[in-house]
Enzyme design. Sequence first.
Site, PDB file in Angstrom:
ATOM      1  N   GLU A 239       0.767  -1.132   0.182  1.00  0.00           N
ATOM      2  CA  GLU A 239      -0.097  -0.047   0.098  1.00  0.00           C
ATOM      3  C   GLU A 239       1.036   1.279  -0.027  1.00  0.00           C
ATOM      4  OE1 GLU A 239      -1.643   3.214   0.702  1.00  0.00           O
ATOM      5  OE2 GLU A 239      -1.954   2.607   2.887  1.00  0.00           O
ATOM      6  N   CYS A 273      -1.940   9.203   2.888  1.00  0.00           N
ATOM      7  CA  CYS A 273      -1.825   8.536   1.513  1.00  0.00           C
ATOM      8  C   CYS A 273      -3.105   8.923   0.614  1.00  0.00           C
ATOM      9  CB  CYS A 273      -1.281   7.174   1.682  1.00  0.00           C
ATOM     10  SG  CYS A 273      -2.566   6.253   2.425  1.00  0.00           S
TER      11      CYS A 273
END
Length: 495
Positions: A239, A273
């Site tokens: 990720e 993010c």
Amino acid sequence: MTISEERATVFASLSPATGAVVGEHPVCDEEAVRAAVERARPAGVWWAGLGWRERERRLLAWKSAVVRRLEELGELVRAETGKPFDEAMLESILGVEHLNWAARNARRVLRARRVRTGLATVNQAASVEYQPLGVVGVIGPWNYPVFTPCGSIGYALAAGNAVVFKPSEYTPGVGALLVRAFAEVVPEHPVLQVVTGFGATGAALCRAGVDKIAFTGSTATAKRVLAQCADTLTPVVAECGGKDALIVAADADVRAAASAAVWGAMVNGGQSCVGVERVYAVREVYQEFLGQVAELCRGLRVGDGAEAHYGPITMPGQIDVIAGHIEDALRRGGRAVVGGAESVRAPYVDPVVLTGVPEDSTAMTEETFGPVLVVNEVRDVDEAVRRANGSRYGLGSAVFSGDRAASMRIARRLRTGATSVNSVVSFAAVPALPFGGTADSGFGRVHGADGLREFSRAKSITRQRFAIPLNLTSFQRTPRDMRVALRMVRFLHGR
């Protein structure tokens, strides 16, 4: 002692706001990491052998232990990251929600289930189940040191694996606290362990023979993780970063869209993010939207006090990246609506809103990871989608529109792992939804049923129920057997 002293036997966790020492932690070398993985092997076998119900009970007890320490955990997150206490508590609450979902749904998702067989195998009973991998290595980030690791650790444990957790060197205390809380409810074996240190510790975990690595961090670091795992063919769920875009359609609730964009861009100092870094507003609402965003950003307070909306930039090196993106945008013809180059005052960065930034500026192509929002005007939604999809990243996105059907069509056109409609980042808070990206934002999924299966291996089993006249899988097969088989295939599939 500073955080760069990789050869020290211990290192200090420092407050990014004040530089004060929050705690000291061991630097785990390759030998220590391998020893942790070796201890995890029999612990994982024991843990898997407990079965679904007992693992669920223990995981729910861990969840309760974390809840009992929420204030302590929130204060530690605040101290190590610099984020406001309320934001630290919010991410901890979301982490608890994910632990709860993983514990309660693992059996339903992963247990053995029967599947239909085709006519050619009508005499077989078929089933599939999901078995533990064994030992999972989790490399966590510093920006959400509770919520993000729980999305891997909780699901890996619920699937029956042991876990060795390497938290960020910026938030080792948070990782250690989570592991201590787990040990309170699972004291028998080291099912969940923590190894602290720097990049070398994470690299050692990749080489230590774990059965999978779950990594969260930058795209550049993910490539190094993949290189370390390549020699042993250790699979990775990655990720990575994002450059998330928000689209504002002509029929959007502009006030709601502006509020969401500002929160999505500025929360945690932009160090998310899935934070909003780009906005494409259609020309009918562009000026109104930009004005409201500017007004909201001018009211934000930055600092270390209780009244601050966000705190310092946690990682000192990110300051130069943020400053470089602002400088490039302005040099390339962008205009600062709020703030500018003067907003960077380490360790803080005041809110920056830019507009008219060229699409090939680093402020539009690279992850800024700071409180900088670019709002560009577009002709229509089609242009907005085209520009949003022009990024090499593909993590999250958002759409604001008053037309439900149209907003869903826009959401499906965006090449990202997840999209929020008339909100931002909400997909990450829903435990049943898989979370992850595409392209340079990584691959694999955590959360939800997909996240549970990510930490399992599919096991297919067939069992012959009765013999059939056609003996096709034998050297005693006759020409007649093949003739009958071909007639069946032509009858069933040849029309």
